[in-house]
Design a protein around this motif. Structure first.
Motif, short mmCIF file in Angstrom:
data_model
loop_
_atom_site.label_atom_id
_atom_site.label_comp_id
_atom_site.label_asym_id
_atom_site.label_seq_id
_atom_site.Cartn_x
_atom_site.Cartn_y
_atom_site.Cartn_z
N ALA A 29 -0.24 1.65 -7.50
CA ALA A 29 -1.03 2.84 -7.80
C ALA A 29 -2.51 2.49 -7.89
O ALA A 29 -3.37 3.24 -7.38
CB ALA A 29 -0.55 3.47 -9.11
N GLN A 30 -2.82 1.37 -8.50
CA GLN A 30 -4.21 0.95 -8.60
C GLN A 30 -4.80 0.65 -7.22
O GLN A 30 -5.93 1.05 -6.92
CB GLN A 30 -4.31 -0.29 -9.49
CG GLN A 30 -5.72 -0.76 -9.73
CD GLN A 30 -5.76 -1.98 -10.62
OE1 GLN A 30 -4.74 -2.60 -10.90
NE2 GLN A 30 -6.93 -2.33 -11.08
N ALA A 41 -4.95 9.44 -2.79
CA ALA A 41 -4.00 8.36 -3.03
C ALA A 41 -2.56 8.85 -3.02
O ALA A 41 -1.67 8.18 -2.49
CB ALA A 41 -4.32 7.68 -4.37
N VAL A 42 -2.30 10.03 -3.57
CA VAL A 42 -0.93 10.55 -3.60
C VAL A 42 -0.45 10.85 -2.18
O VAL A 42 0.69 10.51 -1.81
CB VAL A 42 -0.83 11.80 -4.49
CG1 VAL A 42 0.55 12.41 -4.42
CG2 VAL A 42 -1.18 11.46 -5.93
N ARG A 77 7.79 5.55 -5.31
CA ARG A 77 8.11 6.76 -6.08
C ARG A 77 7.50 6.70 -7.47
O ARG A 77 6.95 7.66 -7.98
CB ARG A 77 9.61 6.94 -6.18
CG ARG A 77 10.24 7.44 -4.92
CD ARG A 77 11.71 7.76 -5.11
NE ARG A 77 12.36 7.91 -3.83
CZ ARG A 77 13.24 7.05 -3.31
NH1 ARG A 77 13.61 5.99 -4.00
NH2 ARG A 77 13.76 7.26 -2.13
N ARG A 78 7.60 5.53 -8.09
CA ARG A 78 7.03 5.36 -9.42
C ARG A 78 5.51 5.39 -9.37
O ARG A 78 4.85 5.93 -10.27
CB ARG A 78 7.53 4.08 -10.04
CG ARG A 78 7.21 3.97 -11.49
CD ARG A 78 8.26 3.14 -12.17
NE ARG A 78 8.06 3.13 -13.59
CZ ARG A 78 8.76 3.85 -14.44
NH1 ARG A 78 9.73 4.62 -14.01
NH2 ARG A 78 8.52 3.80 -15.71
N ALA A 79 4.93 4.82 -8.33
CA ALA A 79 3.47 4.85 -8.18
C ALA A 79 2.96 6.28 -8.00
O ALA A 79 1.93 6.65 -8.56
CB ALA A 79 3.05 3.98 -6.99
N LEU A 93 0.29 8.17 -10.31
CA LEU A 93 -0.92 8.80 -9.77
C LEU A 93 -1.00 10.27 -10.14
O LEU A 93 -2.09 10.80 -10.39
CB LEU A 93 -0.95 8.63 -8.24
CG LEU A 93 -1.20 7.23 -7.74
CD1 LEU A 93 -0.94 7.14 -6.24
CD2 LEU A 93 -2.64 6.80 -8.05
N ARG A 94 0.13 10.95 -10.17
CA ARG A 94 0.12 12.38 -10.54
C ARG A 94 -0.25 12.57 -12.01
O ARG A 94 -0.98 13.50 -12.33
CB ARG A 94 1.50 12.99 -10.29
CG ARG A 94 1.63 13.52 -8.91
CD ARG A 94 2.78 14.50 -8.84
NE ARG A 94 3.68 14.04 -7.81
CZ ARG A 94 5.00 14.08 -7.91
NH1 ARG A 94 5.58 14.54 -8.97
NH2 ARG A 94 5.75 13.65 -6.92
#
Length: 66
Positions: free
Chosen positions: A23-24, A34-35, A56-58, A62-63
């Motif tokens: 995510a970072q 990013a999403v 999926r977790r990232a 991000l959301r």
């Protein structure tokens, strides 16, 4: 086959750590998109099941931070 709770816990921690790193990375590289970039990466055919779980977790990270 026996379930090892310590192994499951370590796997869960690894998943969280890798998702946070992903995510970072996506946030730095794509900014506000990013999403969308993570979703596009998730649709690729060469992503493994572990990679899909990380993405999926990232996306979830991000959301919530978005």
């Amino acid at each position: 086959m026996r379930v090892n709770p310590l192994r499951m816990w370590r796997r869960y921690r690894r998943l969280r750590r890798e998702a946070a790193d992903e995510a970072q990375f996506l946030r730095r590289r794509f900014g506000d998109d990013a999403v969308a970039a993570a979703r596009a990466k998730l649709r690729r055919a060469d992503v493994t099941s572990w990679g899909r779980a990380v993405l999926r977790r990232a996306i979830r990270i991000l959301r919530t931070e978005g």
